[in-house]
Write an enzyme that holds these catalytic residues in place. Structure first.
Site, PDB file in Angstrom:
ATOM      1  N   LYS A 201       0.845  -1.196   0.000  1.00  0.00           N
ATOM      2  CA  LYS A 201       0.000   0.000   0.000  1.00  0.00           C
ATOM      3  C   LYS A 201       0.885   1.254   0.000  1.00  0.00           C
ATOM      4  CE  LYS A 201      -1.930   2.818   2.967  1.00  0.00           C
ATOM      5  NZ  LYS A 201      -1.971   4.071   2.196  1.00  0.00           N
ATOM      6  N   GLU A 275      10.422   0.732  10.183  1.00  0.00           N
ATOM      7  CA  GLU A 275      11.441   1.761   9.958  1.00  0.00           C
ATOM      8  C   GLU A 275      10.734   3.092  10.157  1.00  0.00           C
ATOM      9  OE1 GLU A 275      13.212   4.583   8.718  1.00  0.00           O
ATOM     10  OE2 GLU A 275      13.219   3.808   6.651  1.00  0.00           O
ATOM     11  N   CYS A 309      13.755  10.347   6.800  1.00  0.00           N
ATOM     12  CA  CYS A 309      13.759   9.851   8.184  1.00  0.00           C
ATOM     13  C   CYS A 309      15.135   9.980   8.817  1.00  0.00           C
ATOM     14  CB  CYS A 309      13.276   8.411   8.231  1.00  0.00           C
ATOM     15  SG  CYS A 309      14.063   7.371   7.003  1.00  0.00           S
ATOM     16  N   GLU A 406      10.693  15.290  15.427  1.00  0.00           N
ATOM     17  CA  GLU A 406      11.008  15.143  14.008  1.00  0.00           C
ATOM     18  C   GLU A 406      10.177  16.168  13.236  1.00  0.00           C
ATOM     19  OE1 GLU A 406       9.630  11.589  11.812  1.00  0.00           O
ATOM     20  OE2 GLU A 406      11.622  11.513  10.935  1.00  0.00           O
TER      21      GLU A 406
HETATM   22  P1  NDP Z   1       2.193   7.946   8.249  1.00  0.00           P
HETATM   23  O1  NDP Z   1       3.044   7.126   9.127  1.00  0.00           O
HETATM   24  O2  NDP Z   1       0.795   8.234   8.649  1.00  0.00           O
HETATM   25  O3  NDP Z   1       2.105   7.290   6.780  1.00  0.00           O
HETATM   26  C1  NDP Z   1       2.937   6.267   6.287  1.00  0.00           C
HETATM   27  C2  NDP Z   1       2.102   5.188   5.607  1.00  0.00           C
HETATM   28  O4  NDP Z   1       1.267   4.542   6.563  1.00  0.00           O
HETATM   29  C3  NDP Z   1       1.157   5.702   4.541  1.00  0.00           C
HETATM   30  O5  NDP Z   1       1.022   4.745   3.525  1.00  0.00           O
HETATM   31  C4  NDP Z   1      -0.145   5.843   5.309  1.00  0.00           C
HETATM   32  O6  NDP Z   1      -1.286   5.850   4.491  1.00  0.00           O
HETATM   33  C5  NDP Z   1      -0.103   4.610   6.176  1.00  0.00           C
HETATM   34  N1  NDP Z   1      -0.914   4.667   7.377  1.00  0.00           N
HETATM   35  C6  NDP Z   1      -1.443   5.754   8.009  1.00  0.00           C
HETATM   36  N2  NDP Z   1      -2.117   5.378   9.107  1.00  0.00           N
HETATM   37  C7  NDP Z   1      -2.013   4.033   9.173  1.00  0.00           C
HETATM   38  C8  NDP Z   1      -2.494   3.069  10.102  1.00  0.00           C
HETATM   39  N3  NDP Z   1      -3.200   3.414  11.181  1.00  0.00           N
HETATM   40  N4  NDP Z   1      -2.202   1.771   9.873  1.00  0.00           N
HETATM   41  C9  NDP Z   1      -1.477   1.398   8.808  1.00  0.00           C
HETATM   42  N5  NDP Z   1      -1.010   2.277   7.895  1.00  0.00           N
HETATM   43  C10 NDP Z   1      -1.253   3.573   8.085  1.00  0.00           C
HETATM   44  O7  NDP Z   1       2.945   9.276   7.979  1.00  0.00           O
HETATM   45  P2  NDP Z   1       2.278  10.700   7.607  1.00  0.00           P
HETATM   46  O8  NDP Z   1       2.074  10.691   6.177  1.00  0.00           O
HETATM   47  O9  NDP Z   1       1.053  10.994   8.392  1.00  0.00           O
HETATM   48  O10 NDP Z   1       3.394  11.684   8.107  1.00  0.00           O
HETATM   49  C11 NDP Z   1       3.368  12.109   9.471  1.00  0.00           C
HETATM   50  C12 NDP Z   1       4.743  12.232  10.026  1.00  0.00           C
HETATM   51  O11 NDP Z   1       5.400  10.974   9.990  1.00  0.00           O
HETATM   52  C13 NDP Z   1       5.652  13.132   9.217  1.00  0.00           C
HETATM   53  O12 NDP Z   1       5.467  14.442   9.586  1.00  0.00           O
HETATM   54  C14 NDP Z   1       7.003  12.592   9.559  1.00  0.00           C
HETATM   55  O13 NDP Z   1       7.454  13.170  10.754  1.00  0.00           O
HETATM   56  C15 NDP Z   1       6.774  11.124   9.756  1.00  0.00           C
HETATM   57  N6  NDP Z   1       7.128  10.307   8.597  1.00  0.00           N
HETATM   58  C16 NDP Z   1       8.236   9.546   8.686  1.00  0.00           C
HETATM   59  C17 NDP Z   1       8.622   8.790   7.612  1.00  0.00           C
HETATM   60  C18 NDP Z   1       9.840   7.956   7.657  1.00  0.00           C
HETATM   61  O14 NDP Z   1      10.332   7.534   6.610  1.00  0.00           O
HETATM   62  N7  NDP Z   1      10.368   7.657   8.814  1.00  0.00           N
HETATM   63  C19 NDP Z   1       7.891   8.799   6.343  1.00  0.00           C
HETATM   64  C20 NDP Z   1       6.686   9.588   6.370  1.00  0.00           C
HETATM   65  C21 NDP Z   1       6.352  10.318   7.467  1.00  0.00           C
HETATM   66  P3  NDP Z   1      -1.900   7.246   3.981  1.00  0.00           P
HETATM   67  O15 NDP Z   1      -0.838   7.935   3.242  1.00  0.00           O
HETATM   68  O16 NDP Z   1      -2.998   6.801   3.134  1.00  0.00           O
HETATM   69  O17 NDP Z   1      -2.332   7.979   5.222  1.00  0.00           O
END
Ligand code: NDP
Length: 500
Positions: A201, A275, A309, A406
């Site tokens: 996904k 991760e 990240c 972060e």
């Molecule tokens: P999320 O962790 O919400 O999103 C990452 C993925 O998880 C997306 O595919 C998202 O889907 C999906 N997701 C969201 N909620 C759930 C859930 N309850 N169960 C399973 N999958 C889920 O990151 P955000 O996009 O909300 O970003 C928020 C913060 O996270 C950022 O500001 C940043 O600080 C951090 N972040 C860190 C990352 C990293 O690589 N370490 C990458 C991205 C964000 P969908 O997009 O449809 O919501």
């Protein structure tokens, strides 16, 4: 050099003031990508409409214009995809000889390279990252992961001798929006090499490169059902990882969602790797090669708009050089070109989505309210789209939000230290433990720092270097498990019936 009428002035002489000329626009042609108005999911080798009948829109974050409609999966679509992946695992892929699996992976790698411009343009359009990064980093590294794991597919017995390595089954993979294609490659390549099938996904704001990858799977004649892609909101990600017929869960994203997933599958026998976030320390000693360190610090925090990240978001400079180093850093910031992601000269593109922009702006305000000194170069931002100026904070307290949380944006917090012991103590003062950087001429100091820094990856005299052969992952709230290298393969294997 001409001056584009609609291109912002984002270049300066180094005193923070823009110079009276601008790079001529150098836009990458976007017609190499033919966008469809609507994209279904990829299940069983076919494009499939959502059983829910619902669709959502993905935007270009640089213009806020819609790019395409994408299927919004429901739980019944998730069940369909997992069922198809299970059948493909049982009937074909799980029992296919490693050398045969390798052929498909090599084919995918080659097609990614052949279609690299198309992928780079699409990735920049949908995600906002500068084309020079998607072209020179994301796409080549994604292909490199397929090349690398293709090489292992028929050598698992040599990788883990006398352990009878076996695939786990169906892998559920949920990926974020900051490196959509690259995170897909980190997840799919080792899973397939090890003999698993996958349901992936992508993030809702960046589904398009995963859907173009579906086309690569078809072109490579990958057996139907080995790779499946479902698109939809976070709750669909949760339904996917919780599905009882899933054997392995791999997630990259926020620590909050990582914890939710951990809780949701606790007590099941699913294997899990997470991760998550980071707040990396980039530590510059007074004997460091200064110009190199400046470039490393800039790359560390402004690469991909800081939406990384492992971004080096906390800079620790040794006190004796702090003042000139910060001045030099400000000069360098004022030369960063912020704007159109498809312009080949752009250094800092658009923030991926409106919610992320709001989060960055909120934390920048918090930094000011907490008394830190803010510096932003005097560059104009485009009138539309999700843009933010490169930002540097000095006089930052260890306890302040901008030093602890972060930010996931182009915002650097600068702190100082006197001794190596103080640098270690401050660097480790974070709930995260993903990456760190050390800049010094002394090899012995590098070795000593590396052994004391609580971070999964430590770069020395460089930053943000990635290679498929090298494992990547974190400690503490940055998650667990490793991706890349042999460690990455291990996460998708059952060794000598040990279970997972
Ligand atoms: P999320 O962790 O919400 O999103 C990452 C993925 O998880 C997306 O595919 C998202 O889907 C999906 N997701 C969201 N909620 C759930 C859930 N309850 N169960 C399973 N999958 C889920 O990151 P955000 O996009 O909300 O970003 C928020 C913060 O996270 C950022 O500001 C940043 O600080 C951090 N972040 C860190 C990352 C990293 O690589 N370490 C990458 C991205 C964000 P969908 O997009 O449809 O919501």
């Amino acid at each position: 050099m001409g001056r584009g009428t609609d291109t912002p002035a984002s270049w300066s002489l180094g005193d923070g003031q823009p110079v009276p000329w601008e790079y001529a626009p150098a836009p990458e042609a976007r017609d190499i990508v033919s966008l469809k108005s609507r994209y279904g999911m990829f299940i069983g080798g076919k494009e499939v409409a959502p059983r829910s009948g619902e669709w959502f829109t993905t935007l270009d974050p640089a213009t806020e214009e819609p790019l395409a409609e994408v299927a919004r999966a429901g739980v019944e679509d998730v069940a369909h995809a997992v069922g198809v992946a299970r059948r493909a695992f049982r009937r074909e892929w799980g029992a296919l000889a490693g050398r045969e699996r390798a052929k498909y992976l090599f084919r995918i790698a080659r097609i990614l390279q052949e279609r690299s411009r198309e992928f780079a343009v699409l990735e920049s359009l949908d995600g906002g990252k500068p084309i020079k990064e998607s072209r020179d980093v994301d796409v080549p590294l994604a292909a490199a992961h397929f090349w690398y794991y293709a090489g292992w597919a028929d050598k698992l017995e040599y990788a883990f001798p006398a352990r009878n390595p076996q695939p786990l089954g169906v892998a559920a993979q949920v990926i974020p929006w900051n490196f959509p294609l690259l995170m897909l490659a980190w997840k799919i390549a080792p899973a397939l090499a090890a003999g698993n099938t996958v349901v992936l996904k992508p993030a809702s704001s960046t589904p398009l490169s995963a859907l173009l990858f579906a086309d690569v799977c078809r072109q490579a004649e990958l057996p139907p059902g080995v790779v499946n892609i479902v698109t939809g909101p976070g709750e669909i990600g949760l339904a996917l990882v919780k599905h009882p017929d899933v054997d392995k869960v791999a997630f990259t994203g926020s620590t909050v969602v990582g914890k939710t997933i951990g809780r949701a599958i606790a007590g099941s026998d699913k294997a899990l790797t997470l991760e998550l976030g980071g707040k990396a320390a980039n530590i510059v000693f007074d004997d460091a090669p200064i110009e190199q360190a400046i470039e490393g610090v800039v790359n560390g925090i402004f690469f991909n708009q800081g939406e990384v990240c492992c971004a080096g978001s906390r800079l620790f400079v040794q006190e004796s050089i702090a003042e000139p180093f910060i001045e030099r850093l400000k000069d360098r910031l004022s030369t960063l070109r912020v704007g159109d992601p498809l312009d080949k000269n752009t250094d800092v593109g658009a923030i991926n989505n409106a919610a992320q922009l709001a989060k960055i702006e909120e934390l920048v305000e918090a930094g000011q309210a907490e008394g830190a000194d803010m510096y932003q170069p005097a560059c104009e931002l485009p009138a539309r789209g999700y843009f933010v100026r490169p930002t540097l904070f000095t006089n930052v307290a260890q306890s302040s939000r901008i030093a602890q949380e972060e930010i996931f944006g182009p915002v650097l917090s600068v702190l100082t230290f006197r001794t190596p012991a103080e640098a270690i103590e401050k660097a480790n003062n974070t709930p995260y433990g993903l990456s760190a950087g050390v800049w010094t001429e002394k090899g012995s100091r590098i070795l000593s720092m590396v052994s004391k820094l609580r971070a999964g990856v430590v770069w020395a005299n460089t930053f943000n270097r990635f290679d498929p052969t090298s494992p990547f992952g974190g400690y503490k709230e940055s998650g667990f498990g490793r991706e890349g290298g042999l460690h990455g393969l291990l996460a998708y294997l059952d060794l000598a019936g040990e279970g997972h």
